[in-house]
Design a protein around this motif. Structure first.
Motif, PDB file in Angstrom:
ATOM      1  N   LYS A   1       0.924  -1.180   0.009  1.00  0.00           N
ATOM      2  CA  LYS A   1       0.015  -0.163   0.079  1.00  0.00           C
ATOM      3  C   LYS A   1       0.789   1.307  -0.171  1.00  0.00           C
ATOM      4  O   LYS A   1       0.576   2.146   0.633  1.00  0.00           O
ATOM      5  CB  LYS A   1      -0.907  -0.053   1.438  1.00  0.00           C
ATOM      6  CG  LYS A   1      -2.008  -1.181   1.114  1.00  0.00           C
ATOM      7  CD  LYS A   1      -2.804  -1.350   0.037  1.00  0.00           C
ATOM      8  CE  LYS A   1      -3.750  -2.366   0.055  1.00  0.00           C
ATOM      9  NZ  LYS A   1      -4.565  -2.659  -0.904  1.00  0.00           N
TER      10      LYS A   1
ATOM     11  N   LEU B   1      -8.436   0.282   1.862  1.00  0.00           N
ATOM     12  CA  LEU B   1      -7.139   1.188   1.739  1.00  0.00           C
ATOM     13  C   LEU B   1      -6.917   1.258   0.339  1.00  0.00           C
ATOM     14  O   LEU B   1      -6.236  -0.124  -0.030  1.00  0.00           O
ATOM     15  CB  LEU B   1      -6.196   1.053   2.737  1.00  0.00           C
ATOM     16  CG  LEU B   1      -4.951   1.609   2.719  1.00  0.00           C
ATOM     17  CD1 LEU B   1      -5.048   3.104   2.658  1.00  0.00           C
ATOM     18  CD2 LEU B   1      -3.869   1.362   3.550  1.00  0.00           C
TER      19      LEU B   1
ATOM     20  N   CYS C   1      -7.967   7.889   0.674  1.00  0.00           N
ATOM     21  CA  CYS C   1      -6.987   6.852   0.442  1.00  0.00           C
ATOM     22  C   CYS C   1      -7.885   5.839   0.088  1.00  0.00           C
ATOM     23  O   CYS C   1      -7.198   4.469  -0.297  1.00  0.00           O
ATOM     24  CB  CYS C   1      -6.475   6.391   1.834  1.00  0.00           C
ATOM     25  SG  CYS C   1      -5.215   7.610   2.327  1.00  0.00           S
TER      26      CYS C   1
ATOM     27  N   ASP D   1      -5.023   3.488  -2.057  1.00  0.00           N
ATOM     28  CA  ASP D   1      -4.092   4.205  -2.359  1.00  0.00           C
ATOM     29  C   ASP D   1      -3.738   5.554  -1.686  1.00  0.00           C
ATOM     30  O   ASP D   1      -4.593   6.381  -1.402  1.00  0.00           O
ATOM     31  CB  ASP D   1      -4.027   4.711  -3.795  1.00  0.00           C
ATOM     32  CG  ASP D   1      -3.014   5.609  -4.486  1.00  0.00           C
ATOM     33  OD1 ASP D   1      -1.973   5.445  -3.947  1.00  0.00           O
ATOM     34  OD2 ASP D   1      -3.226   6.261  -5.248  1.00  0.00           O
ATOM     35  N   THR D   2      -2.636   5.918  -1.044  1.00  0.00           N
ATOM     36  CA  THR D   2      -2.300   6.969  -0.221  1.00  0.00           C
ATOM     37  C   THR D   2      -1.675   8.207  -0.930  1.00  0.00           C
ATOM     38  O   THR D   2      -1.540   9.203  -0.484  1.00  0.00           O
ATOM     39  CB  THR D   2      -1.246   6.522   0.725  1.00  0.00           C
ATOM     40  OG1 THR D   2      -0.047   6.333   0.065  1.00  0.00           O
ATOM     41  CG2 THR D   2      -1.635   5.507   1.725  1.00  0.00           C
TER      42      THR D   2
ATOM     43  N   ALA E   1      -2.763  12.015  -0.129  1.00  0.00           N
ATOM     44  CA  ALA E   1      -3.448  12.022   1.076  1.00  0.00           C
ATOM     45  C   ALA E   1      -2.980  13.287   2.064  1.00  0.00           C
ATOM     46  O   ALA E   1      -4.023  13.856   2.694  1.00  0.00           O
ATOM     47  CB  ALA E   1      -3.066  10.829   2.246  1.00  0.00           C
TER      48      ALA E   1
END
Length: 363
Positions: A112, A304, A343, A306-307, A310
């Motif tokens: 992730k 969750l 996210c 994709d960050t 963020a």
């Protein structure tokens, strides 16, 4: 915390990056010389300022952007996407030749994490391209100005004019960049990545670095450091001098806040120290202020995605909080919630929430 705006629909001016993201999700990050296939592919707008202003627009602010793209397919898509989200692109420059900025982003489905490979736009945005009339019009009625540290020469011109007009300035200090030191001298608020405070101050820990930043930058009202799934820390300067109060070391103060965290809670919360205490740090000195510890939402692993972006979503929410008089203890959980929403989709903008989103109702 006082509002920076009396307007029902406050205006935020952003100066910085607006680009295109090519996002490829892979089962796991490839080894050198590997050939792999993507699980999903998405092309959408990116860039710190473009993302943060999109988040702010969806929450209800009226953003304007100063940036630059080329007159190519990518540049036209950047403009269209921003306009569709309600961002005023009237002050963007469009180069007849050259290329618009773009980023390849590899999203690792296993860890992730995301890896970014950025190609800057060409030609860059030069200060002389921003006419006095355009700058004046862009700042007219603005309640706050935001910088991501890109186009530092142009950003400095905008910051100087905004400062003369007494418009508050928020700076995203993602990493040390050319010209950032000069820009920080104009800042009212700073939001930085986990790596920046120690890199910039050369101190032993993040908490000590926050005291150092407020000591070195006397105009700053608060500094926030985002810590991903660990939440965030905010050090707010007191308007009343607490020099006569008993000093408490920032490490001890943070430890006392950490003990109050509800480990069973999955939603963002905020724990705050007593207001107007004297907070000290070894080798740095002390400041009168308040320390706040914000927790992040615990996102279920299957939600969750994709960050990417963020931090930009968090900043967009902080801009909204400042413009709508949110107290810090409510603004930090709100910003964390907005970031957590982002996210849950691929790319920086896919899952940015609107103010009417049920997940934001409690704020």
């Amino acid at each position: 915390m006082a509002s920076v705006s009396d307007s029902p629909n406050p205006i935020v001016l952003g100066c910085g990056a607006a680009s295109v993201d090519y996002l490829a999700t892979v089962a796991s990050f490839p080894n050198p010389d590997d050939k792999i296939r993507s699980l999903a592919l998405k092309v959408q707008g990116g860039g710190n300022t473009g993302n943060a202003l999109t988040a702010a627009a969806r929450l209800g602010l009226r953003p304007r952007i100063i940036s630059k793209v080329a007159d190519d397919a990518q540049g036209r898509n950047v403009l269209k996407e921003l306009q569709n989200d309600g961002v005023d692109t009237s002050y963007m420059l469009v180069a007849e030749d050259g290329n618009s900025p773009f980023t390849y982003i590899i999203v690792d489905n296993q860890t992730k994490t995301r890896t970014c490979i950025h190609t800057p736009g060409y030609p860059p945005l030069w200060p002389e391209e921003l006419t006095k009339d355009n700058l004046s019009a862009a700042l007219e009625g603005a309640d706050i100005v935001y910088f991501d540290g890109r186009f530092h020469d142009t950003a400095l011109v905008v910051a100087q004019e905004a400062s003369q007009r007494k418009i508050p300035i928020l700076i995203d200090a993602e990493k040390k960049r050319e010209g950032l030191d000069k820009l920080l001298n104009f800042a009212s608020y700073v939001v930085c990545s986990a790596k920046f405070p120690q890199a910039w101050t050369g101190t032993s820990s993040i908490p000590v670095a926050l005291v150092s930043m407020l000591s070195r930058l006397p105009k700053i009202k608060f500094v926030i450091v985002t810590l991903g799934e660990k939440g965030c820390l905010m050090l707010e300067r007191s308007m009343i001098d607490a020099s006569e109060a008993e000093e408490i070391h920032i490490d001890a103060l943070l430890e006392s806040l950490q003990k109050k965290v509800d480990q069973g809670s999955t939603i963002p919360n905020c724990i705050t120290s007593k207001g107007n205490v004297r907070i000290s740090a070894d080798g740095v000195g002390s400041i009168s202020g308040t320390l706040l510890l914000g927790t992040a939402e615990v996102i279920p692993p299957d939600e969750l995605i994709d960050t990417t972006g963020a931090g930009d979503a968090f900043i967009g929410a902080v801009l909204y909080g400042l413009c709508t008089s949110m107290p810090p203890e409510r603004m930090l959980p709100f910003a964390s919630q907005v970031a957590a929403c982002s996210c849950r989709g691929l790319g920086a903008r896919s899952s940015l929430p609107h103010r009417t989103d049920p997940r934001l109702k409690r704020y």
